[in-house]
Design a protein around this motif. Structure first.
Motif, PDB file in Angstrom:
ATOM      1  N   ALA A 128       0.685  -1.323   0.144  1.00  0.00           N
ATOM      2  CA  ALA A 128       0.155  -0.092   0.111  1.00  0.00           C
ATOM      3  C   ALA A 128       0.976   1.062   0.028  1.00  0.00           C
ATOM      4  O   ALA A 128       2.050   1.095   0.785  1.00  0.00           O
TER       5      ALA A 128
ATOM      6  N   GLN B 193       1.073   5.452   0.409  1.00  0.00           N
ATOM      7  CA  GLN B 193       0.620   6.827   0.801  1.00  0.00           C
ATOM      8  C   GLN B 193       0.753   7.800  -0.056  1.00  0.00           C
ATOM      9  O   GLN B 193      -0.175   8.558  -0.400  1.00  0.00           O
TER      10      GLN B 193
ATOM     11  N   ARG C 229       1.982   3.852   6.540  1.00  0.00           N
ATOM     12  CA  ARG C 229       1.449   3.021   5.641  1.00  0.00           C
ATOM     13  C   ARG C 229       2.470   1.883   5.148  1.00  0.00           C
ATOM     14  O   ARG C 229       1.800   0.600   4.765  1.00  0.00           O
TER      15      ARG C 229
ATOM     16  N   GLY D 153       2.246  -1.059   7.236  1.00  0.00           N
ATOM     17  CA  GLY D 153       0.846  -1.971   7.274  1.00  0.00           C
ATOM     18  C   GLY D 153      -0.026  -1.304   8.151  1.00  0.00           C
ATOM     19  O   GLY D 153      -1.053  -1.922   8.601  1.00  0.00           O
TER      20      GLY D 153
ATOM     21  N   GLU E 257      -3.036   0.438   9.688  1.00  0.00           N
ATOM     22  CA  GLU E 257      -4.177   1.156   9.002  1.00  0.00           C
ATOM     23  C   GLU E 257      -5.020   2.209   9.770  1.00  0.00           C
ATOM     24  O   GLU E 257      -4.551   2.135  10.984  1.00  0.00           O
TER      25      GLU E 257
ATOM     26  N   SER F 199      -7.639   2.441  10.943  1.00  0.00           N
ATOM     27  CA  SER F 199      -8.546   1.826  11.693  1.00  0.00           C
ATOM     28  C   SER F 199      -7.775   1.351  13.027  1.00  0.00           C
ATOM     29  O   SER F 199      -8.494   0.698  13.919  1.00  0.00           O
ATOM     30  N   ASP F 200      -6.433   1.384  13.011  1.00  0.00           N
ATOM     31  CA  ASP F 200      -5.654   0.735  14.180  1.00  0.00           C
ATOM     32  C   ASP F 200      -5.768   1.554  15.505  1.00  0.00           C
ATOM     33  O   ASP F 200      -5.962   2.742  15.382  1.00  0.00           O
TER      34      ASP F 200
ATOM     35  N   TYR G 141      -2.418  10.485  10.171  1.00  0.00           N
ATOM     36  CA  TYR G 141      -2.864   9.431   9.560  1.00  0.00           C
ATOM     37  C   TYR G 141      -4.232   8.931   9.725  1.00  0.00           C
ATOM     38  O   TYR G 141      -5.068   8.336   8.988  1.00  0.00           O
TER      39      TYR G 141
ATOM     40  N   ALA H  38      -5.077   7.172  12.641  1.00  0.00           N
ATOM     41  CA  ALA H  38      -5.341   6.002  13.656  1.00  0.00           C
ATOM     42  C   ALA H  38      -5.639   6.592  15.130  1.00  0.00           C
ATOM     43  O   ALA H  38      -5.664   7.790  15.235  1.00  0.00           O
TER      44      ALA H  38
END
Ligand SMILES: [Zn+2]
Length: 443
Positions: free
Chosen positions: A5, A7, A123, A126, A128, A130-131, A155, A157
């Motif tokens: 992924a 950024q 990014r 890894g 996210e 949502s972390d 970011y 998070a």
């Protein structure tokens, strides 16, 4: 599914030539800006140059290097290129060998540049948005905690800024808050794992961590593997690397591919030029060779550095631009082998503390996180070394045998003789951040 992924795909997918073109353009801008600073003009004059000459990589290679002594001479605010009224915050080196050196940050340095660099790192590893993120780096003048805070906010998070220490609280939170990502000293996380076991908690079952960013301390690949094995299935421990002078832990990060080879990308090459130089000749090293990281910050406003000597030694990858993740302009380097300052010479053999750590981590019955070397001479040119280790409480191996195994491995793998003393677990000091691995015996 691809493991990659990006950024900033418009930068991260560029080839090396395109990255070099960005660097060249920014070098000229930086040189123009530094030519209005009397401190920088005086510094460049020592090499018969002006900052404005710095318009190509070749010109950069002719520019003077910068190190602590240059900055200490300009105490208290060395080479600050912005007016103090525009400096929002200071960060500083740890000052383990004298007064800390102060580096300023403008609004743009903090909210734009640092956020940009840190988001790319999160990014690549890894993480996210949502972390739930257990931020375990320290605060204050040290840049680690600040950089993660700024990065996580940009970011998206969820940050739980616990900082270092407070083991009991951290253990309860790891279980009850369900953290999925973390940053801290890997030694501290191993200490938490051990403490969890003693409380009847099993991190593999009771925690939700799936990714960690570990910097501030270089640990061996074996130690990393053991950390991953002690955590929930699939947990990945990424190496992150940076320095205060670079503006934070913004230089290196492993991607899911380079992680397996124990290599990191120098991932912010569009904002930081990294040279890898033979510390004796200051010539660039080739693929597979070991050199010192020397950095130039292209976009920092308040406290840029040009050719800062980090003293950190790395091996340039055999294939620096071939990572399957596609970041072909961001070279790969191995983990930090050691600082040129930490290097010991034992009967002519060069030894880094990380080599000793690697052996201890691989020795059955030895505690991984607590050990040190005791030496007799400040100059680190030695006839012999003494290593103190601990035996794990649960091990049936006698202490003498654990000591003998380490002694034997040091001799067969490094080629030096060591006196090894093995204590019971809990005897030697633990560290929440950077461990002190070499102690000089005071006579
Ligand atoms: Zn990669």
């Amino acid at each position: 599914m691809s493991k990659t992924a990006y950024q900033h795909p418009e930068v991260e997918c560029l080839d090396r030539d395109a990255i070099l073109a960005i660097q060249k353009r920014k070098l000229a801008v930086l040189g123009g800006r530094l030519s209005t600073s009397p401190d920088w003009v005086a510094h460049f004059r020592s090499a018969g140059m002006s900052p404005a000459d710095m318009v190509t990589h070749d010109a950069l290679a002719a520019a003077p290097t910068l190190e602590k002594v240059n900055l200490r001479d300009l105490y208290p605010f060395p080479m600050l290129t912005n007016d103090m009224s525009t400096v929002r915050r200071f960060i500083a080196t740890s000052g383990t060998t004298g007064l800390p050196v102060m580096f300023g940050m403008t609004d743009r340095d903090l909210d734009h540049l640092l956020a940009y660099q840190m988001c790319r790192i999160l990014r690549a590893a890894g993480v996210e948005p949502s972390d739930r993120f257990y931020q375990g780096y320290g605060y204050g003048l040290w840049v680690g905690g600040l950089a993660l805070d700024v990065g996580l906010k940009a970011y998206g998070a969820t940050n739980f800024p616990l900082g270092p220490g407070r083991a009991e609280l951290a253990l309860a939170y790891l279980r009850d808050h369900g953290y999925t990502a973390c940053s801290m000293s890997p030694l501290w996380l191993m200490t938490l794992v051990t403490a969890a076991h003693e409380m009847g908690m099993d991190p593999r079952r009771d925690w939700k961590l799936r990714v960690g960013l570990f910097g501030g301390q270089s640990v061996s690949a074996a130690f990393r593997d053991q950390l991953e094995a002690a955590l929930p299935s699939g947990f990945v421990a990424h190496n992150i690397y940076g320095t205060t002078e670079a503006g934070g832990p913004v230089l290196g990060i492993s991607c899911p591919y380079s992680h397996d080879r124990d290599e990191m990308h120098l991932i912010n090459e569009d904002t930081i030029i990294t040279e890898i130089l033979d510390p004796a000749t200051m010539s660039p090293v080739g693929p597979g060779e070991v050199g010192e990281l020397v950095i130039t910050t292209l976009d920092r406003e308040a406290s840029p550095v040009v050719r800062w000597r980090t003293r950190d030694l790395v091996r340039l990858s055999d294939h620096p631009y071939d990572c399957p993740c596609g970041r072909k302009g961001m070279p790969l380097v191995g983990r930090i082998i050691g600082r040129s300052d930490d290097m010991l010479k034992v009967r002519g053999v060069i030894v880094f503390p990380t080599q000793i750590e690697d052996i201890i981590a691989n020795t059955e019955g030895a505690v991984k996180e607590a050990w040190h070397i005791v030496i007799d001479r400040e100059d680190k040119i030695l006839e012999e070394i003494n290593i103190e280790i601990e035996k794990t409480r649960g091990s049936n191996v006698p202490r003498e045998d654990v000591a003998h195994r380490v002694q034997h491995a040091v001799h067969s793998r490094i080629g030096i003789r060591a006196n090894v003393i093995c204590h019971e677990e809990g005897t030697l000091p633990r560290y929440e951040a950077k461990a002190v691995r070499v102690h000089v015996r005071k006579n």
